[in-house]
Design a protein around this motif. Structure first.
Motif, PDB file in Angstrom:
ATOM      1  N   MET A 205       0.841  -1.208   0.000  1.00 30.17           N
ATOM      2  CA  MET A 205       0.000   0.000   0.000  1.00 30.17           C
ATOM      3  C   MET A 205       0.877   1.259   0.000  1.00 30.17           C
ATOM      4  N   ASP A 206       0.525   2.204  -0.833  1.00 31.70           N
ATOM      5  CA  ASP A 206       1.247   3.470  -0.908  1.00 31.70           C
ATOM      6  C   ASP A 206       1.202   4.165   0.465  1.00 31.70           C
ATOM      7  N   ALA A 207       2.368   4.495   0.982  1.00 32.10           N
ATOM      8  CA  ALA A 207       2.438   5.096   2.329  1.00 32.10           C
ATOM      9  C   ALA A 207       1.626   6.389   2.418  1.00 32.10           C
ATOM     10  N   LYS A 208       1.498   7.088   1.282  1.00 34.31           N
ATOM     11  CA  LYS A 208       0.747   8.360   1.282  1.00 34.31           C
ATOM     12  C   LYS A 208      -0.717   8.169   1.720  1.00 34.31           C
ATOM     13  N   LEU A 209      -1.226   6.929   1.509  1.00 29.98           N
ATOM     14  CA  LEU A 209      -2.651   6.682   1.764  1.00 29.98           C
ATOM     15  C   LEU A 209      -2.922   6.203   3.193  1.00 29.98           C
TER      16      LEU A 209
ATOM     17  N   THR B 261      -3.419  12.027   6.441  1.00 27.36           N
ATOM     18  CA  THR B 261      -2.617  10.894   5.934  1.00 27.36           C
ATOM     19  C   THR B 261      -1.119  11.143   6.136  1.00 27.36           C
ATOM     20  N   ARG B 262      -0.358  10.054   5.966  1.00 30.80           N
ATOM     21  CA  ARG B 262       1.106  10.202   6.033  1.00 30.80           C
ATOM     22  C   ARG B 262       1.613  11.057   4.871  1.00 30.80           C
ATOM     23  N   GLY B 263       0.789  11.159   3.831  1.00 36.22           N
ATOM     24  CA  GLY B 263       1.153  12.035   2.710  1.00 36.22           C
ATOM     25  C   GLY B 263       0.876  13.492   3.020  1.00 36.22           C
TER      26      GLY B 263
ATOM     27  N   SER C 186      -5.478   2.182   5.732  1.00 38.70           N
ATOM     28  CA  SER C 186      -5.501   2.974   4.502  1.00 38.70           C
ATOM     29  C   SER C 186      -6.817   3.737   4.357  1.00 38.70           C
TER      30      SER C 186
ATOM     31  N   THR D 191      -8.242   4.096   1.713  1.00 36.30           N
ATOM     32  CA  THR D 191      -9.034   3.410   0.676  1.00 36.30           C
ATOM     33  C   THR D 191      -9.925   2.333   1.284  1.00 36.30           C
TER      34      THR D 191
ATOM     35  N   THR E 240      -5.827  13.406  -2.614  1.00 39.13           N
ATOM     36  CA  THR E 240      -4.555  12.774  -2.951  1.00 39.13           C
ATOM     37  C   THR E 240      -4.488  12.451  -4.448  1.00 39.13           C
ATOM     38  N   LEU E 241      -5.613  11.983  -4.992  1.00 44.76           N
ATOM     39  CA  LEU E 241      -5.630  11.564  -6.404  1.00 44.76           C
ATOM     40  C   LEU E 241      -5.968  12.706  -7.363  1.00 44.76           C
TER      41      LEU E 241
END
Ligand SMILES: O=C([O-])C(=O)C[C@H](O)[C@@H](O)C(=O)[O-]
Ligand SMILES: [Mg+2]
Length: 426
Positions: free
Chosen positions: A1-5, A42-44, A73, A75, A131-132
């Protein structure tokens, strides 16, 4: 999983917002009403927003859910339901009495939890969209309309609160002329095409007269009357006979599925509800008994934007119409309502909103209704930004309150003016 999420932190901010002295079957709105603002960070470094009821029972559940969310996440919104069950050990303790302030049907542990999950789901979707670079409606499958229609929410009301508090310039509206004047102002300010009158306040004859006066002042415009279950079956049928030629629908004239089914069987006036169908468990019986022709969705207590779409699919399947309910709310909820409404193909009735009654907000830019509609934002997420100074000020009000306004209680507010007051039924 992308850390940003991954969720880094959840911030919960209970606030008190000013509210006018609007009358309903259970009393009068208090000068301040509690709401909860949920921020999922988020971490992002992206922050997503959600808003829900701010009464103590919701804050308790939200606090526990906020503790277990970091590390998951944004998501993973479907997991919020099981996660919320795992952190809510008091499920059996819920008082099943109808929520005094809410006027929104049964009060179950599940429904309280869903009302919290909805704000977390919205905040996760807002953060994901930001984010997206996508609007929330795109995350829900895409919009089917570019603007969403809202209805003017008319209330009998006093000019001022009995115990003091914020004052607005709307004045009192306690008779048909006052209601028409209020409707004209809503029409002028926001261009609303349809009008809903909150009933169950005065004897039905006075409320019938108010609807008649509206029909005369605004010929051909959709009109709704909602006494929140205050009438008997026979009274409801009498009102339906009097107003059948001008009503778009009659909302919750009587309490309970059986009473609604009996009325529905004996009138052609469409019945709508946000009281007898407010959970998925109530759907089979109500639909089998043909108790309602229209269900008012509300993403807060149905459990979020995804669950609102599931309700819409059920209604579509059974040929039941869809509208949208509201309680006192701010711009974060309005943005969420508009995003999900934009994705519902079967939404053929203007949505309710209390928003025009609210003079305070926690977002930077107030949305503008044009011809009664809100444009659907295509900006990332919900398309609204937090005004941190406003949030801090409203949180400070909550902190300074002695607890009188931490739980909405319209009956208590009414008893401040008339100690022996009891809700009426006709
Ligand atoms: O459609 C409804 O039943 C409502 O909007 C319930 C609300 O709580 C309304 O009655 C109010 O704010 O007084
Ligand atoms: Mg209603």
């Amino acid at each position: 999983m992308d850390a940003k999420l991954i969720v880094d932190e959840v911030r919960l901010t209970p606030i008190l917002i000013s509210d006018p002295p609007l009358l309903n079957v259970q009393g009068v709105h208090q000068p301040y009403t509690p709401r909860l603002v949920v921020e999922v960070v988020t971490r992002g470094g992206v922050s997503g927003l959600g808003e829900t009821y701010g009464d103590t029972v919701y804050l308790d559940i939200a606090g526990r859910l906020a503790e277990v969310l970091p590390g998951r996440s944004i998501t993973d919104v479907n997991a919020l339901f099981a996660l919320s069950e795992s952190v809510d050990p008091h499920q059996a303790d819920v008082d099943p009495a109808v929520d005094a302030g809410g006027l929104r049907g049964v009060r179950t542990a599940d429904k309280l939890r869903l009302s919290v999950v909805s704000a977390f789901e919205t905040a996760c979707l807002d953060a994901l969209g930001r984010t997206l670079g996508l609007p929330v409606h795109a995350l829900l499958g895409g919009k089917v309309r570019d603007s969403v229609e809202y209805s003017a929410y008319l209330f009998h009301r006093w000019a001022t609160h009995p115990a003091g508090g914020p004052v607005d310039d709307w004045g009192a509206a306690l008779d048909p002329a006052g209601i028409v004047a209020q409707a004209r102002r809503f029409d002028r300010l926001h261009g609303f095409r349809s009008f809903k009158l909150k009933g169950g306040v005065f004897e039905p004859e006075r409320e019938i007269a108010a609807i008649r006066a509206l029909a005369e002042a605004f010929p051909g415009r959709p009109l709704r009357l909602d006494p929140n279950g205050a009438w008997s079956v026979e009274t409801s049928l009498a009102v339906a006979r009097e107003l059948g030629d001008v009503l778009e629908y009659l909302e919750d004239p009587a309490s309970g599925t059986d009473a609604m089914a009996e009325i529905a069987a004996r009138t052609d006036v469409p019945l709508a509800t946000n009281m007898c169908v407010t959970t998925f468990e109530e759907v089979p019986e109500a639909f089998a008994k043909e108790a309602v022709r229209i269900v008012l969705c509300d993403h807060h207590y149905w459990g979020g934007l995804g669950r609102t779409r599931e309700l819409a699919a059920l209604c579509r399947t059974y040929g039941v119409g869809l509208s949208m309910h509201s309680n006192t709310h701010l711009g974060i909820s309005l943005a969420a309502m508009t995003q999900v409404a934009a994705t519902l193909p079967g939404l053929h009735h203007a949505c309710d909103t209390h928003y025009p009654w609210q003079t305070e907000d926690v977002i930077t830019t107030r949305p503008v209704f044009r011809a009664g509609r809100l444009a659907v934002s295509d900006a990332p997420g919900l398309g609204v930004d937090l005004d941190r100074d406003a949030l801090a000020a409203l949180h400070h009000r909550w902190l300074s309150d002695d607890g009188t306004h931490h739980d909405r209680d319209d009956t208590a507010a009414m008893r401040g003016a008339a100690p022996d007051w009891k809700p009426s039924s006709w």
